[in-house]
Design an enzyme around this catalytic site. Structure first.
Site, PDB file in Angstrom:
ATOM      1  N   PRO A   2       0.791  -1.208   0.000  1.00 19.70           N
ATOM      2  CA  PRO A   2       0.000   0.000   0.000  1.00 19.70           C
ATOM      3  C   PRO A   2       0.832   1.270   0.000  1.00 19.70           C
ATOM      4  CG  PRO A   2       0.001  -1.075   2.129  1.00 19.70           C
ATOM      5  CD  PRO A   2       1.130  -1.607   1.347  1.00 19.70           C
ATOM      6  N   GLU A   3       0.335   2.247  -0.716  1.00 12.93           N
ATOM      7  CA  GLU A   3       0.937   3.573  -0.722  1.00 12.93           C
ATOM      8  C   GLU A   3      -0.032   4.523   0.001  1.00 12.93           C
ATOM      9  OE1 GLU A   3       2.401   4.652  -4.621  1.00 12.93           O
ATOM     10  OE2 GLU A   3       2.369   2.573  -5.245  1.00 12.93           O
ATOM     11  N   HIS A 101      -0.779 -16.345   8.782  1.00  8.48           N
ATOM     12  CA  HIS A 101       0.066 -15.150   8.852  1.00  8.48           C
ATOM     13  C   HIS A 101      -0.558 -14.016   9.652  1.00  8.48           C
ATOM     14  CE1 HIS A 101       2.472 -17.186   5.914  1.00  8.48           C
ATOM     15  NE2 HIS A 101       1.500 -17.161   5.025  1.00  8.48           N
ATOM     16  N   ARG A 120       4.030 -11.695   3.802  1.00  8.62           N
ATOM     17  CA  ARG A 120       5.439 -11.504   3.442  1.00  8.62           C
ATOM     18  C   ARG A 120       6.284 -10.945   4.573  1.00  8.62           C
ATOM     19  NH1 ARG A 120       6.116  -8.783  -2.374  1.00  8.62           N
ATOM     20  NH2 ARG A 120       8.339  -9.081  -2.093  1.00  8.62           N
ATOM     21  N   ARG A 156      19.670  17.517  -7.029  1.00 11.68           N
ATOM     22  CA  ARG A 156      19.780  16.060  -6.877  1.00 11.68           C
ATOM     23  C   ARG A 156      20.093  15.387  -8.206  1.00 11.68           C
ATOM     24  NH1 ARG A 156      18.720  13.897  -1.999  1.00 11.68           N
ATOM     25  NH2 ARG A 156      18.035  15.483  -0.545  1.00 11.68           N
TER      26      ARG A 156
END
Length: 275
Positions: A2-3, A101, A120, A156
């Site tokens: 998720p973002e 899990h 994971r 940058r």
DNA sequence: AGGTTGACCTGGACGC
DNA sequence: TGCGTCCAGGTCAACC
């Protein structure tokens, strides 16, 4: 997985369902990768505490806790949940089958349970006890002014895609929304940040905010197994213009979308629309 | 010092 | 059906 938009959707969903409730007891798995704070410390901080507010900071879900019984003189704490790639935070009835899990179960006063599931194990659970509140650094992309946004990238040498993913600069943008923002701004992911004009960075600032706002409005992107606290899928994946569309025609000019690897991540772009 | 790479994990999709 | 390979939305330590 998720973002920012997915984390925001989950945090809001969890807040609506359990804020104001007291945690009666907590169970944790014994998988050390999942726990950034010792499990005992998490159990100690959560048990008997009341959930005041659940919100998002960057990609972290922050649960503000307070003691109901001040006699114990414990400091208010924050419970931090980072979903990693496959983490899920769900609220369910105690009778619901315990998914494989599952790493934490908090029993609430209502009888329902808050559970953290993460196959994971890239997700992390911790408690934050310091005054002032959790601050991972970086700026919130939906709050940052154009001027400060532009300043983040000044000088940058790294590709703009890598800079967008750097959580110490902007917090919350991940691989999907970086690619989608760069497409909307017409900038190739591999361009050196320092080489992008002020005008293009202004366009990128608007693109990032637009993409994130649209995604939040649609409940995030569901790819594979992402679901919100209600088990509902998001719908922003239907709006993806480049992410996951390698070889498919650009929606603007029909050029095949390319995929390259940058900063170890798949990056999708249209070679014609993005310069 | 800033930037890049691999390692951390499981599981699903795909090809043979 | 099964086995091997590749891929995955994140982060961080270790390296140049």
């Amino acid at each position: 997985m998720p973002e920012l938009p997915e984390v925001e959707t989950v945090a809001n969903g969890v807040h609506a369902r359990i804020h104001g409730q007291t945690i009666r007891s907590v169970w944790t798995s014994n998988k050390p990768q999942t726990f950034k704070s010792p499990p005992d410390e998490i159990i100690e901080a959560l048990t008997g505490s009341r959930i005041e507010r659940v919100h998002r900071v960057g990609k972290t879900i922050v649960v503000d806790l307070s003691r109901k019984d001040l006699s114990r003189k414990k400091k208010p704490a924050q419970f931090l949940v980072h979903l990693g790639m496959t983490g899920r935070l769900v609220i369910c009835e105690p009778a619901a089958e315990i998914a494989k899990h599952t790493h934490l179960i908090a029993k609430l006063a209502s009888g329902r349970e808050l559970r953290f599931i993460d196959p994971r194990m890239f997700g992390k659970l911790s408690v934050h006890l310091h005054p002032g509140g959790f601050d991972p650094g970086g700026v919130e992309p939906l709050e940052v002014s154009e001027e400060r946004f532009v300043a983040l990238f000044r000088g940058r040498k790294t590709p703009i895609k890598s800079a967008l993913l750097n959580q110490k600069l902007l917090r919350g943008v991940g691989n999907i929304y970086a690619d989608e923002s760069l497409f909307r701004a017409g900038i190739r992911p591999g361009r050196r940040a320092a080489a992008i004009t002020r005008e293009q960075l202004g366009k990128l600032h608007r693109a990032v905010q637009e993409v994130l706002r649209e995604a939040i409005a649609l409940g995030g992107s569901s790819i594979n197994d992402y679901v919100d606290a209600d088990g509902e899928e998001g719908f922003f994946q239907l709006q993806h213009r480049v992410y996951g569309r390698e070889g498919e025609p650009c929606l603007l000019c029909e050029t095949a979308i390319r995929r390259v690897v940058l900063a170890g991540r798949s990056s999708h772009y249209c070679a014609n629309c993005q310069k």
